[in-house]
Each structure stands twice: as structure tokens, then as C-alpha cells.
Enzyme design. Structure first.
Site, PDB file in Angstrom:
ATOM      1  N   GLU A   1      38.081  30.833  50.828  1.00 47.31           N
ATOM      2  CA  GLU A   1      38.841  30.930  49.573  1.00 47.31           C
ATOM      3  C   GLU A   1      38.417  32.143  48.750  1.00 47.31           C
ATOM      4  O   GLU A   1      39.102  32.509  47.797  1.00 47.31           O
ATOM      5  CB  GLU A   1      38.691  29.628  48.758  1.00 47.31           C
TER       6      GLU A   1
ATOM      7  N   CYS B   1      31.532  24.436  52.026  1.00 47.61           N
ATOM      8  CA  CYS B   1      30.170  24.625  51.530  1.00 47.61           C
ATOM      9  C   CYS B   1      29.600  23.307  51.009  1.00 47.61           C
ATOM     10  O   CYS B   1      29.341  22.416  51.790  1.00 47.61           O
ATOM     11  CB  CYS B   1      30.148  25.748  50.486  1.00 47.61           C
TER      12      CYS B   1
ATOM     13  N   HIS C   1      33.059  30.602  52.910  1.00 47.87           N
ATOM     14  CA  HIS C   1      34.030  30.487  51.816  1.00 47.87           C
ATOM     15  C   HIS C   1      35.293  31.308  52.073  1.00 47.87           C
ATOM     16  O   HIS C   1      35.463  32.385  51.476  1.00 47.87           O
ATOM     17  CB  HIS C   1      33.393  30.981  50.510  1.00 47.87           C
TER      18      HIS C   1
END
Lengths: 220, 79
Positions: free
Chosen positions: A198, A86, A196
């Protein structure tokens, strides 16, 4: 795998990525942007998501010139692994470590939703635990994720197999050229992506489609 | 002396904000606007007194930070 997560003023996903890394078996610590050296023996540097320097000037522009970035550049030049997620992807393009630019979303609004991502390549240190062609779920949250590069650069990226993730099933949230969500360097050691992974590494958070990225890295 | 840097998107680079401005102008009844492109102005106060040297220095600033030359071009005025 020993990882360092760089924290800039305005980074906000560093703890998410630290957790994803350690859950998957890597050793991870944070490094403040004003440092000039990375911790000894680091294999992987992560530039996390957030709004470094409040997105002033251009998203990622000021972070790309932060003191730590000279060491990050040397790490990449040595063939070390480098991941930008990002805002981290924006910083990598601003630093010239990946080609192209991330522009204002075509719809002009901030997008915070789940998209489908096609994993185009499983032969990178970041995606070895996926299957090529696999479609995964992944959250996005950004205002400037509209990937742009000139036609020659886009053709080169495609020709060299540097497009690693593409928005799939009509879920391109930002107008990115050729549905590009993530690209890697020619040597496959530097990866930048807007989504994302994660944030999708535990069932309690809604799924684990992002986990193979961190397992790939732990095993790399 | 003073320097003004005008940063604009290169032609051929999609400008969603410019498009929104075009749409808003049309909605307000301003006809005859064929295109709108949005840019950025940065004003600098410099200690340098030589115009050529100031311009060269500001060009360096543009290349390094003020413009992203992948997508933007810049113009410098010194006074």
C-alpha cells in the site's frame, strides 16, 4: 469491492491502505476495533500495519482478541476476503487465522527499507494482476517479521501453494524461514504479508509496484 | 492467591535475543555459557483461593492469551 479497514489503538497505516483501495476503485471505510459488527455487505476486511497496543505481550497478540475480531473470524469463515499487512499479518497468525508466527527479526533491529518480492502465485484474489514469478519492489518496516513455523507446516504451505510472496534476490530482511514474506489460507481468501504494497501505489511516492494488489482486489 | 506464569520459547525455535545475550556474556568474559534463552514472567494476583482451580484458570489464560503456543510453552506456579 466494498472494503472495511479495522483500526486498533496503535494502527498507523490505515490511511495508506484506504488510499490504495480507493485509488484502485474499491469503496473503503474504517471500523473501530471495539465494534462487534462489520459494515453491511463488506467483501474485504483489511487489518493494517502499525503497532497495535504498543506491541505489548507479543506483536498483534492483544489486537487478535479485540471485540471486532469475532466478526472478522465469521467473515473469513463465510469465505470473505481478509488481508493482513505487517502488524495485520501478526494479528492473523495470533488469531490462528493463518499458521505460524512472526518472531523478532534475526538481526534484532527494526528494518525499514525496500526489498524485492517474488510473486509466487497469481491465482489468488490478491495477486491476479501480477504474473506468477514476477519480482516487484516493496517497502518493509518492522521489528517482528521473522516468519516461523515448524517444518511440517512449512512443507504443507509449500505443497498446497500457500506461499504467495517470497523475499527475492537475497533481500530477506528478517531471517524468515524459506524467505517467506506472505502466505494465504488453503482457500486463498485470507492473505498475510509483512511488506507494505500500500506504500507503493503512486509514482509520487516512488513507484506503483504495489498497485496491482489493490487492482486485483477491486476486480475480485 | 498469587500465580506466576513463565513463558519460554519452545526448544528448536530460534531465539535471536537469547543469542544476543549469549554473545554479550561472552564479550564480558563470562566463559562457559553454552546457551541463553530469553523468556517472560507474568505475575498475577487472583481472587481464587483454591490452588487447583487457580492453576486451571491460569492455564486457560495461557492458552488464550499469555502464550503463543505455536512458538512458546508455559509453566504455572501458584502460591
Amino acid at each position: 469491492m466494498k472494503a472495511a479497514v479495522v483500526v486498533f489503538p496503535g494502527s498507523n497505516r490505515e490511511r495508506d491502505v484506504l488510499r490504495a483501495l480507493t485509488l484502485s476503485g474499491s469503496e473503503a471505510s474504517t471500523v473501530w476495533h471495539a465494534e462487534t459488527v462489520l459494515p453491511e455487505g463488506v467483501d474485504l476486511v483489511v487489518l493494517p500495519g502499525g503497532f497495535s497496543y504498543g506491541d505489548y505481550l507479543r506483536s498483534g497478540a492483544i489486537a487478535a482478541r479485540a471485540p471486532i475480531m469475532a466478526a472478522v473470524r465469521r467473515h473469513a469463515q463465510r469465505g470473505g476476503l481478509l488481508l493482513g499487512i505487517c502488524n495485520g499479518f501478526q494479528i492473523l497468525t495470533e488469531a490462528g487465522l493463518l499458521p505460524g508466527a512472526l518472531m523478532r527479526n534475526a538481526g534484532l533491529t527494526f528494518v525499514c527499507r525496500e526489498v524485492k518480492l517474488a510473486v509466487e502465485r497469481a491465482d489468488t484474489p490478491f495477486t491476479a494482476h501480477y504474473q506468477a514469478g514476477q519480482v516487484i519492489r516493496c517497502p518493509v518496516a518492522h521489528h517482528d517479521g521473522n516468519y516461523f513455523a515448524d517444518t511440517a507446516t512449512l512443507d504443507r504451505l509449500e505443497g498446497e501453494g500457500q506461499v504467495v510472496f517470497r523475499y527475492a534476490e537475497g533481500t530477506n530482511p528478517n531471517g524468515s524461514a524459506r524467505d517467506i514474506a506472505g502466505i494465504c489460507s488453503a482457500n486463498r481468501k485470507v492473505l498475510g504479508l509483512m511488506p507494505h504494497p500500500e506504500n507503493l501505489v503512486e509514482e509520487i511516492a516512488g513507484g506503483t509496484d504495489g498497485r496491482p494488489m489493490f487492482e486485483s482486489l477491486a476486480a475480485a | 492467591m498469587k500465580a506466576r506464569v513463565v513463558v519460554t520459547l519452545k526448544s528448536g525455535v530460534l531465539d535471536p535475543q537469547g543469542k544476543a545475550i549469549e554473545g554479550a556474556l561472552a564479550a564480558l568474559g563470562f566463559s562457559g555459557v553454552e546457551a541463553a534463552r530469553q523468556g517472560r514472567v507474568i505475575d498475577l494476583d487472583l481472587t481464587e483461593t483454591d490452588p487447583a482451580a487457580a492453576k486451571a484458570r491460569v492455564a486457560e489464560m495461557c492458552e488464550k492469551l499469555l502464550a503463543n503456543t505455536v512458538i512458546e510453552s508455559y509453566a504455572i506456579e501458584v502460591a
